[in-house]
Scaffold this motif. Sequence first.
Motif, PDB file in Angstrom:
ATOM      1  N   LEU A 197      -2.092  -3.174   4.256  1.00 48.70           N
ATOM      2  CA  LEU A 197      -2.458  -4.476   3.624  1.00 48.70           C
ATOM      3  C   LEU A 197      -1.062  -5.967   4.505  1.00 48.70           C
ATOM      4  O   LEU A 197      -0.175  -5.794   3.936  1.00 48.70           O
ATOM      5  CB  LEU A 197      -2.491  -4.308   2.120  1.00 48.70           C
ATOM      6  N   VAL A 198      -2.126  -6.793   4.786  1.00 51.29           N
ATOM      7  CA  VAL A 198      -1.087  -7.552   5.914  1.00 51.29           C
ATOM      8  C   VAL A 198      -1.656  -9.108   5.274  1.00 51.29           C
ATOM      9  O   VAL A 198      -3.260  -9.112   5.485  1.00 51.29           O
ATOM     10  CB  VAL A 198      -1.198  -7.581   7.922  1.00 51.29           C
ATOM     11  N   VAL A 199      -0.736 -10.190   4.778  1.00 47.65           N
ATOM     12  CA  VAL A 199      -1.550 -11.004   4.600  1.00 47.65           C
ATOM     13  C   VAL A 199      -0.807 -12.265   5.429  1.00 47.65           C
ATOM     14  O   VAL A 199       0.641 -12.035   5.656  1.00 47.65           O
ATOM     15  CB  VAL A 199      -1.267 -12.020   3.134  1.00 47.65           C
ATOM     16  N   GLN A 212      -9.267   1.277   2.301  1.00 41.92           N
ATOM     17  CA  GLN A 212      -9.692   2.640   2.514  1.00 41.92           C
ATOM     18  C   GLN A 212      -8.606   3.121   3.458  1.00 41.92           C
ATOM     19  O   GLN A 212      -7.629   2.467   3.676  1.00 41.92           O
ATOM     20  CB  GLN A 212     -10.896   2.871   3.648  1.00 41.92           C
ATOM     21  N   ALA A 213      -8.256   4.379   2.617  1.00 39.61           N
ATOM     22  CA  ALA A 213      -6.712   4.664   3.009  1.00 39.61           C
ATOM     23  C   ALA A 213      -6.317   4.970   4.768  1.00 39.61           C
ATOM     24  O   ALA A 213      -7.715   5.490   5.379  1.00 39.61           O
ATOM     25  CB  ALA A 213      -7.265   6.805   2.428  1.00 39.61           C
ATOM     26  N   GLY A 214      -5.795   4.750   5.275  1.00 38.74           N
ATOM     27  CA  GLY A 214      -4.932   4.461   6.553  1.00 38.74           C
ATOM     28  C   GLY A 214      -6.354   3.203   7.359  1.00 38.74           C
ATOM     29  O   GLY A 214      -5.176   3.559   8.955  1.00 38.74           O
ATOM     30  N   GLU A 215      -6.338   2.454   6.573  1.00 39.41           N
ATOM     31  CA  GLU A 215      -6.874   1.762   7.730  1.00 39.41           C
ATOM     32  C   GLU A 215      -5.605  -0.098   7.357  1.00 39.41           C
ATOM     33  O   GLU A 215      -5.226   0.140   6.365  1.00 39.41           O
ATOM     34  CB  GLU A 215      -7.813   1.028   6.307  1.00 39.41           C
ATOM     35  N   VAL A 216      -6.111  -0.474   8.339  1.00 38.40           N
ATOM     36  CA  VAL A 216      -4.976  -1.881   8.401  1.00 38.40           C
ATOM     37  C   VAL A 216      -5.915  -2.750   7.980  1.00 38.40           C
ATOM     38  O   VAL A 216      -7.197  -3.514   8.547  1.00 38.40           O
ATOM     39  CB  VAL A 216      -5.170  -2.486   9.642  1.00 38.40           C
ATOM     40  N   PHE A 217      -5.846  -3.411   6.688  1.00 35.25           N
ATOM     41  CA  PHE A 217      -6.833  -5.182   6.471  1.00 35.25           C
ATOM     42  C   PHE A 217      -6.050  -5.453   5.829  1.00 35.25           C
ATOM     43  O   PHE A 217      -4.585  -5.177   5.628  1.00 35.25           O
ATOM     44  CB  PHE A 217      -6.989  -3.936   4.413  1.00 35.25           C
ATOM     45  N   VAL A 218      -6.701  -6.551   6.536  1.00 36.77           N
ATOM     46  CA  VAL A 218      -5.762  -8.338   6.571  1.00 36.77           C
ATOM     47  C   VAL A 218      -6.421  -9.544   6.101  1.00 36.77           C
ATOM     48  O   VAL A 218      -7.998  -9.091   5.732  1.00 36.77           O
ATOM     49  CB  VAL A 218      -6.234  -8.968   8.198  1.00 36.77           C
ATOM     50  N   LEU A 234      -0.661 -12.183  -5.225  1.00 38.09           N
ATOM     51  CA  LEU A 234      -1.732 -11.130  -4.775  1.00 38.09           C
ATOM     52  C   LEU A 234      -0.991  -9.926  -4.135  1.00 38.09           C
ATOM     53  O   LEU A 234      -1.357  -8.646  -5.121  1.00 38.09           O
ATOM     54  CB  LEU A 234      -3.627 -10.901  -3.322  1.00 38.09           C
ATOM     55  N   LEU A 235       0.047  -9.759  -2.850  1.00 38.21           N
ATOM     56  CA  LEU A 235       1.199  -8.919  -2.704  1.00 38.21           C
ATOM     57  C   LEU A 235       1.820  -8.488  -3.755  1.00 38.21           C
ATOM     58  O   LEU A 235       1.756  -7.776  -4.337  1.00 38.21           O
ATOM     59  CB  LEU A 235       1.344  -9.343  -1.852  1.00 38.21           C
ATOM     60  N   LYS A 236       1.736  -9.248  -4.597  1.00 40.84           N
ATOM     61  CA  LYS A 236       2.754  -9.000  -6.417  1.00 40.84           C
ATOM     62  C   LYS A 236       2.779  -8.544  -7.079  1.00 40.84           C
ATOM     63  O   LYS A 236       3.342  -7.888  -7.731  1.00 40.84           O
ATOM     64  CB  LYS A 236       3.772 -10.602  -6.103  1.00 40.84           C
TER      65      LYS A 236
END
Lengths: 245, 254
Positions: free
Chosen positions: B199-201, B36-42, B54-56
């Motif tokens: 989005l943090v991997v 979602q907008a403004g979320e920190v998703f790990v 996936l990030l690429k």
Amino acid sequence: MFQNIGEMVLLFWRTLRALPLTWRQRQKVADQLFEIGNASLLMVCVLSFFIGGVLALQTGPVLVERGLHQYVGGLVGVALARELAPVMMAILIAGRCGSAMAAELGSMRVYQEIDALRTMNINPVHFLVLPRLVAIALGLPMLVVFSILVGWLGGALVASITNQIDISVQAFFADLRNGVELKDVVNGVFKSFCFAWIIGIVSCHQGLTTIGGPRGIGRSVTKAVVNSIVLIILFDFFLTRLLLD
Amino acid sequence: MNAPANSTRGVSLQVRNLWKRYGRQEVLRGVEFEVQAGEVFVLMGPSGSGKSVLLKHIIGLETPDAGDIFINGESISTPGVLERHRLAMVFQSGALLNSLTVAENVGLYLSEHRLKPPEEIARVVSEKLAVVGLEGAEDKMPSELSGGMKKRVAIARALVMEPQLILYDEPTSELDPLSAIVIAEEIVKLNRRMGVTSLVVTHDRDLAFDVAHRVAVIHEGRLLAQGAPEDIRQSAHPVIRRFLHAEFNPQTVT
């Protein structure tokens, strides 16, 4: 192989299309030009002097023996201007600058610096390839002009101090003026301009397609130099044939 | 951690049924999630599970074999969508340009796109370096920086773009615990201050649960679970349990 050729043609086309942006990259072009000139000038002088000298040594005694001493200057002059200076300097620059380009771009690729540029919407062809190609396309012909002049001087000095030839420097240059036309020098410089594009495209392509770690970079550097030299020799034949007409 | 109420600057991200194969190896197998907008998703998972690939895909450096990615509901395969949204990525190695100074690296986006005059760029660069605690580092070369400093410069470089979505690739790998905490604080601070979607991997379990609003676990290219950090921590899935609770026990070493 065909994929590589296709990619190189595409890179060449993209760089050509980016040429109008050269002024924006002028600082990088100047840096690269300095790098090419500064790194190679001394080597160009030494090599060219001795190439001119060897040419005089190889041809002088044979011509003098047959009473053709008035052709020594012209032969050395034409051979250097048309063939030896452009080809030898192109090979030198492929080894010195082409390898550096492939190594630099290869390490940027391996260490994700090129990916980082792409994420900032910065086109690697504009930012990295264009300045290098413009610099080498300007630098190599300049070095070749320098090489031709130093090579002539080397030939003249060797001809004057070698007993079997024994032609004064003044006589050598007088013969050279008779034998060499401006067209010969222009042809040589034009050939070097074409070789510069070959070195630039091959080296940048190898750098940009590097995969793996340090070993991959080493492989790219080797391929950049070897492929550049092979293509220089091949294109030399076709350009010479073309320019004969 | 609760999602920030004021998250107007971020964009939403949807990954739909993403597949990618390199040669005979399937790296992504139907990955699907939504941020979602403004979320920190790990996105958490062991090395080689497909996180960086996936990030690429999300940043447009790779093209999927199947599936699609949407930013604010628009597919990134549609021309102009990636350019219209400001996406930034903090690479695992920092990926700073070694031939440029810190200031030139941080200001590169602005200078290359001629978005501001040089004096203004210098001001923005100093401001962003101050945000990541690197005041006065402008003239240093990347080779003079520690691993943690490089990552912070990379974050400053991303901030210059005023991103709506920041992708962090293993932001705490190769860092000592103190530097890792500084980076985790930066991620949270930026999210709270600017409302940027993050989005943090990572495979760093501590980082994941400290900064995330929601966590997903990826294994061998498949998403095993996603949800609130507490739900993931209590997951009964054997692979997730093994990943989250793996401890080194010297007694078992023979």
